[in-house]
Design a protein around this motif. Structure first.
Motif, PDB file in Angstrom:
ATOM      1  N   ASP A   1      54.896   5.896 -18.083  1.00  0.00           N
ATOM      2  CA  ASP A   1      56.329   5.954 -17.808  1.00  0.00           C
ATOM      3  C   ASP A   1      56.978   6.948 -18.753  1.00  0.00           C
ATOM      4  N   LYS A   2      57.258   8.123 -18.256  1.00  0.00           N
ATOM      5  CA  LYS A   2      57.814   9.188 -19.104  1.00  0.00           C
ATOM      6  C   LYS A   2      59.314   9.021 -19.342  1.00  0.00           C
ATOM      7  N   LYS A   3      59.949   8.085 -18.650  1.00  0.00           N
ATOM      8  CA  LYS A   3      61.396   7.950 -18.743  1.00  0.00           C
ATOM      9  C   LYS A   3      61.833   6.975 -19.831  1.00  0.00           C
ATOM     10  N   ARG A   4      60.916   6.248 -20.406  1.00  0.00           N
ATOM     11  CA  ARG A   4      61.290   5.255 -21.413  1.00  0.00           C
ATOM     12  C   ARG A   4      61.740   5.935 -22.688  1.00  0.00           C
ATOM     13  N   GLN A   5      62.675   5.331 -23.351  1.00  0.00           N
ATOM     14  CA  GLN A   5      63.266   5.901 -24.545  1.00  0.00           C
ATOM     15  C   GLN A   5      62.591   5.360 -25.802  1.00  0.00           C
ATOM     16  N   PRO A   6      62.725   6.093 -26.945  1.00  0.00           N
ATOM     17  CA  PRO A   6      62.030   5.683 -28.178  1.00  0.00           C
ATOM     18  C   PRO A   6      62.357   4.281 -28.655  1.00  0.00           C
ATOM     19  N   GLY A   7      63.522   3.756 -28.298  1.00  0.00           N
ATOM     20  CA  GLY A   7      63.897   2.428 -28.769  1.00  0.00           C
ATOM     21  C   GLY A   7      63.156   1.298 -28.089  1.00  0.00           C
ATOM     22  N   ASN A   8      62.451   1.597 -27.003  1.00  0.00           N
ATOM     23  CA  ASN A   8      61.711   0.557 -26.295  1.00  0.00           C
ATOM     24  C   ASN A   8      60.463   0.155 -27.077  1.00  0.00           C
ATOM     25  N   PHE A   9      59.892  -1.018 -26.709  1.00  0.00           N
ATOM     26  CA  PHE A   9      58.761  -1.546 -27.451  1.00  0.00           C
ATOM     27  C   PHE A   9      57.560  -0.607 -27.414  1.00  0.00           C
ATOM     28  N   ASP A  10      57.215  -0.106 -26.238  1.00  0.00           N
ATOM     29  CA  ASP A  10      56.011   0.699 -26.096  1.00  0.00           C
ATOM     30  C   ASP A  10      56.269   1.852 -25.139  1.00  0.00           C
ATOM     31  N   GLN A  11      55.530   2.918 -25.323  1.00  0.00           N
ATOM     32  CA  GLN A  11      55.554   4.041 -24.395  1.00  0.00           C
ATOM     33  C   GLN A  11      54.106   4.365 -24.057  1.00  0.00           C
ATOM     34  N   ARG A  12      53.582   3.740 -23.056  1.00  0.00           N
ATOM     35  CA  ARG A  12      52.171   3.868 -22.704  1.00  0.00           C
ATOM     36  C   ARG A  12      51.987   3.293 -21.321  1.00  0.00           C
ATOM     37  N   ALA A  13      50.787   3.436 -20.780  1.00  0.00           N
ATOM     38  CA  ALA A  13      50.473   2.777 -19.520  1.00  0.00           C
ATOM     39  C   ALA A  13      50.587   1.266 -19.715  1.00  0.00           C
ATOM     40  N   GLU A  14      51.219   0.598 -18.770  1.00  0.00           N
ATOM     41  CA  GLU A  14      51.425  -0.837 -18.851  1.00  0.00           C
ATOM     42  C   GLU A  14      50.465  -1.559 -17.910  1.00  0.00           C
ATOM     43  N   LEU A  15      50.237  -2.822 -18.199  1.00  0.00           N
ATOM     44  CA  LEU A  15      49.450  -3.668 -17.309  1.00  0.00           C
ATOM     45  C   LEU A  15      50.341  -4.222 -16.210  1.00  0.00           C
ATOM     46  N   ARG A  16      49.818  -4.260 -15.013  1.00  0.00           N
ATOM     47  CA  ARG A  16      50.494  -4.865 -13.871  1.00  0.00           C
ATOM     48  C   ARG A  16      49.552  -5.899 -13.258  1.00  0.00           C
ATOM     49  N   SER A  17      50.096  -6.850 -12.515  1.00  0.00           N
ATOM     50  CA  SER A  17      49.227  -7.807 -11.825  1.00  0.00           C
ATOM     51  C   SER A  17      49.984  -8.491 -10.695  1.00  0.00           C
ATOM     52  N   LYS A  18      49.233  -8.953  -9.716  1.00  0.00           N
ATOM     53  CA  LYS A  18      49.780  -9.770  -8.634  1.00  0.00           C
ATOM     54  C   LYS A  18      48.678 -10.675  -8.115  1.00  0.00           C
ATOM     55  N   THR A  19      49.066 -11.691  -7.342  1.00  0.00           N
ATOM     56  CA  THR A  19      48.148 -12.762  -6.970  1.00  0.00           C
ATOM     57  C   THR A  19      47.735 -12.675  -5.506  1.00  0.00           C
ATOM     58  N   LYS A  20      46.446 -12.815  -5.256  1.00  0.00           N
ATOM     59  CA  LYS A  20      45.896 -12.902  -3.899  1.00  0.00           C
ATOM     60  C   LYS A  20      45.217 -14.255  -3.734  1.00  0.00           C
ATOM     61  N   ILE A  21      45.454 -14.891  -2.614  1.00  0.00           N
ATOM     62  CA  ILE A  21      44.803 -16.167  -2.325  1.00  0.00           C
ATOM     63  C   ILE A  21      43.495 -15.883  -1.578  1.00  0.00           C
ATOM     64  N   LEU A  22      42.392 -16.373  -2.136  1.00  0.00           N
ATOM     65  CA  LEU A  22      41.068 -16.121  -1.564  1.00  0.00           C
ATOM     66  C   LEU A  22      40.406 -17.426  -1.120  1.00  0.00           C
ATOM     67  N   ASP A  23      39.595 -17.339  -0.070  1.00  0.00           N
ATOM     68  CA  ASP A  23      38.796 -18.473   0.396  1.00  0.00           C
ATOM     69  C   ASP A  23      37.377 -18.354  -0.142  1.00  0.00           C
ATOM     70  N   PHE A  24      36.881 -19.449  -0.712  1.00  0.00           N
ATOM     71  CA  PHE A  24      35.498 -19.468  -1.189  1.00  0.00           C
ATOM     72  C   PHE A  24      34.820 -20.768  -0.763  1.00  0.00           C
ATOM     73  N   ASP A  25      33.537 -20.659  -0.524  1.00  0.00           N
ATOM     74  CA  ASP A  25      32.723 -21.832  -0.246  1.00  0.00           C
ATOM     75  C   ASP A  25      32.619 -22.657  -1.532  1.00  0.00           C
ATOM     76  N   PRO A  26      32.862 -23.967  -1.460  1.00  0.00           N
ATOM     77  CA  PRO A  26      32.752 -24.802  -2.663  1.00  0.00           C
ATOM     78  C   PRO A  26      31.411 -24.656  -3.378  1.00  0.00           C
ATOM     79  N   GLN A  27      30.342 -24.403  -2.597  1.00  0.00           N
ATOM     80  CA  GLN A  27      29.027 -24.228  -3.210  1.00  0.00           C
ATOM     81  C   GLN A  27      28.992 -22.970  -4.059  1.00  0.00           C
TER      82      GLN A  27
END
Length: 375
Positions: free
Chosen positions: A20-46
């Protein structure tokens, strides 16, 4: 939850976004950030009872809107998520999983921000070298108000005198007047253990509200995967506690009399560990790291010049120095390594916000390739 003979689980897909090149020096970090989201998956109990759901080959690919993560334009925004590492989710509990992913273009090629892909190639090419790596990940805790947690908890004003007692008393300390945020450290450590990440230690650091955990030793690609998931976990647990985790290399500013935060990186090869040629291999590695110092600095974290000043247990950013048991050196040779004439070395230059994939790539190409590399 069981339905139709299958078990539904939550899979948290984790990836690195664009710088993120737009962040200013006062912010906590200036680097690639981690992102995440949730997917519901089906699995065999075995499969779950046999832990086959932890096989990354069984986890489907997915996608996301790259225009919202600085990885694509809005008119052509789809990016792919390719699962590369999976572990148990210690927050949601078994059988839910965490899925670390590489970011791919829509045509299946690695995205420009995919720093893992190059390391994966090197990891295969240099398997014969028996490389082991470990990361000492430092971090600083903040309150949601934007104040360092230690100042927030003690009611101290950052600008007033006297402020917090001088650093030194906080390192590996104990007591409510010295340690701030221990619950986060303890919960994070347990989460890493439950996820079977290779965490091997923790300690409180020199600045109040600053701490460290260590990942490894592992082969490079595994070490980096574990390091990134451990970063995601500590920030996710921080959500529950209302604590912000910063990886900024100099949270109190360049001129402040407080230590910065690094990601000291330990590395060894089979030759460095050998009783026959260990010391020669170590000397060669140090010479190659000296030769490529400027190139390494370019990939060792943003704002690292604020930290590498020659003070507070650092070597100046424009200087390269190696020393035995010297925490003010660029490369520290541990006392046991020097005594035994074989072992690992510690690169103290990487900043806390450095990308482990880039750090590992640079070190392998330099030490094993015996040539410079393109930063």
């Amino acid at each position: 939850q069981e339905r139709g003979g299958m078990v539904k689980i939550q899979a948290e897909y984790i990836w690195l976004d664009g710088q993120d090149k737009k962040r200013q020096p006062g912010n906590f970090d200036q680097r690639a950030e981690l992102r995440s989201k949730t997917k519901i998956l089906d699995f065999d109990p075995q499969d779950i009872s046999n832990r086959l759901h932890l096989d990354v080959a069984k986890i489907p690919e997915w996608g996301f809107d790259g225009s919202s993560t600085n990885q694509a334009e809005g008119h052509f925004s789809d990016c792919g998520l390719k699962p590369v590492f999976v572990c148990s989710d210690p927050i949601r509990g078994t059988p839910n999983i965490l899925v670390l992913c590489e970011v791919m273009n829509s045509d299946g090629t690695p995205h420009a921000t995919n720093t893992r892909h190059r390391l994966a190639q090197l990891d295969k090419g240099y398997a014969y070298a028996n490389i082991l790596m470990g990361f000492e990940q430092e971090y600083t805790l903040y309150a949601l108000s934007g104040k360092p947690l230690a100042w927030e908890m003690t009611g101290k004003d950052l600008m007033s005198e006297p402020t917090m007692p001088a650093q030194g008393r906080y390192y590996t300390g104990v007591g409510a007047d010295r340690i701030f945020g221990r619950e986060l450290m303890e919960r994070h450590t347990k989460a890493c253990l439950d996820a079977r990440l290779e965490i091997c230690g923790t300690n409180w650091e020199v600045m109040p509200g600053q701490a460290e955990y260590q990942i490894g030793p592992l082969p490079p690609l595994q070490a980096c995967d574990h390091a990134w998931v451990a970063r995601w976990l500590i920030q996710r647990i921080g959500e529950d506690l209302g604590i912000v985790v910063s990886f900024h290399p100099k949270p109190m500013g360049k001129d402040a009399d407080w230590n910065g935060a690094g990601m000291h990186t330990n590395i060894s090869t089979g030759h460095m560990m050998s009783g026959e040629c260990g010391w020669g291999a170590i000397e060669h590695a140090v010479e190659q790291l000296k030769f490529t110092h400027k190139e390494h600095i370019k990939v060792y974290g943003k704002d690292n010049e604020l930290r590498l000043t020659g003070k507070h247990e650092t070597c100046g950013i424009d200087e390269f120095r190696c020393g035995v048991s010297d925490r003010g050196a660029s490369i520290r040779i541990p006392m046991n390594t020097a005594r035994n004439k074989r072992g690992y070395i510690e690169d103290r230059r990487p900043a806390a916000n450095a990308d482990p994939y880039l750090v590992a790539t640079a070190q392998i190409e330099t030490i094993c390739g015996a040539v410079g590399f393109s930063a």
